[in-house]
Design a protein around this motif. Sequence first.
Motif, PDB file in Angstrom:
ATOM      1  N   GLY A 167       0.820  -1.210   0.000  1.00 50.75           N
ATOM      2  CA  GLY A 167       0.000   0.000   0.000  1.00 50.75           C
ATOM      3  C   GLY A 167       0.852   1.257   0.000  1.00 50.75           C
ATOM      4  N   THR A 168       0.203   2.354   0.300  1.00 51.84           N
ATOM      5  CA  THR A 168       0.868   3.655   0.336  1.00 51.84           C
ATOM      6  C   THR A 168       1.385   3.937   1.742  1.00 51.84           C
ATOM      7  OG1 THR A 168      -1.157   4.802   0.942  1.00 51.84           O
ATOM      8  CG2 THR A 168      -0.715   4.512  -1.437  1.00 51.84           C
ATOM      9  N   ARG A 169       2.171   4.964   1.869  1.00 53.02           N
ATOM     10  CA  ARG A 169       2.635   5.399   3.191  1.00 53.02           C
ATOM     11  C   ARG A 169       1.425   5.773   4.055  1.00 53.02           C
ATOM     12  NH1 ARG A 169       8.080   8.124   4.913  1.00 53.02           N
ATOM     13  NH2 ARG A 169       8.650   6.173   3.944  1.00 53.02           N
ATOM     14  N   SER A 170       0.430   6.343   3.449  1.00 50.33           N
ATOM     15  CA  SER A 170      -0.802   6.693   4.158  1.00 50.33           C
ATOM     16  C   SER A 170      -1.479   5.432   4.718  1.00 50.33           C
ATOM     17  CB  SER A 170      -1.741   7.444   3.216  1.00 50.33           C
ATOM     18  OG  SER A 170      -2.965   7.705   3.839  1.00 50.33           O
ATOM     19  N   ASP A 171      -1.416   4.337   3.973  1.00 48.65           N
ATOM     20  CA  ASP A 171      -1.961   3.067   4.470  1.00 48.65           C
ATOM     21  C   ASP A 171      -1.225   2.619   5.730  1.00 48.65           C
ATOM     22  OD1 ASP A 171      -3.833   2.895   2.363  1.00 48.65           O
ATOM     23  OD2 ASP A 171      -2.439   1.749   1.107  1.00 48.65           O
ATOM     24  N   MET A 172       0.089   2.825   5.766  1.00 49.44           N
ATOM     25  CA  MET A 172       0.870   2.450   6.951  1.00 49.44           C
ATOM     26  C   MET A 172       0.453   3.326   8.132  1.00 49.44           C
ATOM     27  SD  MET A 172       2.540  -0.006   5.583  1.00 49.44           S
ATOM     28  CE  MET A 172       1.330  -0.116   4.242  1.00 49.44           C
ATOM     29  N   ASP A 173       0.211   4.612   7.854  1.00 47.19           N
ATOM     30  CA  ASP A 173      -0.294   5.514   8.899  1.00 47.19           C
ATOM     31  C   ASP A 173      -1.643   5.023   9.420  1.00 47.19           C
ATOM     32  OD1 ASP A 173       1.880   7.324   8.765  1.00 47.19           O
ATOM     33  OD2 ASP A 173       0.922   8.450   7.144  1.00 47.19           O
ATOM     34  N   ASP A 174      -2.486   4.531   8.516  1.00 55.75           N
ATOM     35  CA  ASP A 174      -3.809   4.026   8.909  1.00 55.75           C
ATOM     36  C   ASP A 174      -3.692   2.795   9.802  1.00 55.75           C
ATOM     37  OD1 ASP A 174      -5.013   6.045   7.436  1.00 55.75           O
ATOM     38  OD2 ASP A 174      -5.525   4.737   5.736  1.00 55.75           O
ATOM     39  N   ILE A 175      -2.729   1.924   9.511  1.00 57.85           N
ATOM     40  CA  ILE A 175      -2.518   0.738  10.351  1.00 57.85           C
ATOM     41  C   ILE A 175      -2.146   1.166  11.755  1.00 57.85           C
ATOM     42  CG2 ILE A 175      -1.005  -1.248  10.757  1.00 57.85           C
ATOM     43  CD1 ILE A 175      -0.824  -1.510   7.644  1.00 57.85           C
ATOM     44  N   ALA A 176      -1.179   2.075  11.857  1.00 58.44           N
ATOM     45  CA  ALA A 176      -0.748   2.548  13.183  1.00 58.44           C
ATOM     46  C   ALA A 176      -1.885   3.276  13.898  1.00 58.44           C
ATOM     47  CB  ALA A 176       0.480   3.446  13.044  1.00 58.44           C
ATOM     48  N   ALA A 177      -2.651   4.070  13.167  1.00 63.21           N
ATOM     49  CA  ALA A 177      -3.778   4.798  13.783  1.00 63.21           C
ATOM     50  C   ALA A 177      -4.821   3.814  14.308  1.00 63.21           C
ATOM     51  CB  ALA A 177      -4.401   5.757  12.767  1.00 63.21           C
ATOM     52  N   ALA A 178      -5.090   2.764  13.555  1.00 64.79           N
ATOM     53  CA  ALA A 178      -6.061   1.759  14.009  1.00 64.79           C
ATOM     54  C   ALA A 178      -5.588   1.096  15.293  1.00 64.79           C
ATOM     55  CB  ALA A 178      -6.287   0.720  12.910  1.00 64.79           C
ATOM     56  N   ILE A 179      -4.308   0.787  15.364  1.00 66.14           N
ATOM     57  CA  ILE A 179      -3.780   0.144  16.579  1.00 66.14           C
ATOM     58  C   ILE A 179      -3.827   1.106  17.757  1.00 66.14           C
ATOM     59  CG2 ILE A 179      -1.723  -0.873  17.637  1.00 66.14           C
ATOM     60  CD1 ILE A 179      -1.084  -2.075  14.837  1.00 66.14           C
ATOM     61  N   ARG A 180      -3.493   2.374  17.522  1.00 68.22           N
ATOM     62  CA  ARG A 180      -3.591   3.358  18.607  1.00 68.22           C
ATOM     63  C   ARG A 180      -5.045   3.486  19.090  1.00 68.22           C
ATOM     64  NH1 ARG A 180      -0.664   6.560  15.094  1.00 68.22           N
ATOM     65  NH2 ARG A 180       1.576   6.311  15.386  1.00 68.22           N
TER      66      ARG A 180
END
Length: 157
Positions: free
Chosen positions: A132-145
Motif C-alpha cells: 500500500g501507500t505510506r498513508s496506508d501504513m499511517d492508517d494501520i498505526a492509527a487503528a492500533i492506537r
Amino acid sequence: TRLENQAKTRDANAEYLTKLLAEIPGLTVAKNYDGCTRNAHHLFMFRYNKEEFAGLPRAKFLSALGAEGIPASAGYSPLNTESFIQAAFKTRAYQRVYPAELLAAWVERTRCPANDKLCDEAVWFTQTMLLGTRSDMDDIAAAIRKIKSFAADLAKA
C-alpha cells in the motif's frame, strides 16, 4: 516483472511501519539481524503484549483490527502439539518403526517454551499489506492506537 518494484515498496513500508509501531507500547516488531542484506517481507510480524493493552486478549485485538479494516492473523500454533502429529504416531507405520516410549515422550522432548510464547503473542500481516501507500501504513498505526485507547472497554466486551 513486478517483483523488484514490489520488493522495494515492501521494504520501504516495512521500515516506515516498524518506526510507527515502535512508538506504541506493547508491540515489538520482528527485527532483521546483523548481516541480513534483504528481507522478502512475505510477512510482517510483531509481538502483541496484552498487558500493555489493558489485558485485551490477542483474539479480540485481531478482531478489532479487522473491524478497523486491517486484516491480520495469529500465525502458526506450535507445530509439535498439532493433532496431525499425534495421529501420525498412532499409525502402524510409525509404531512399527519407533518404540512406543519414544513416541510417547516426543511432545515433551520437543517442547520449546520460547516458541510457544511467540505463537501466543504473534500478529502477522501478509505481504500485500506492505504494497500500500505510506498513508496506508499511517492508517494501520492509527487503528492500533485507537484499539489501544479503547482496549479496556474491548476487553470487557
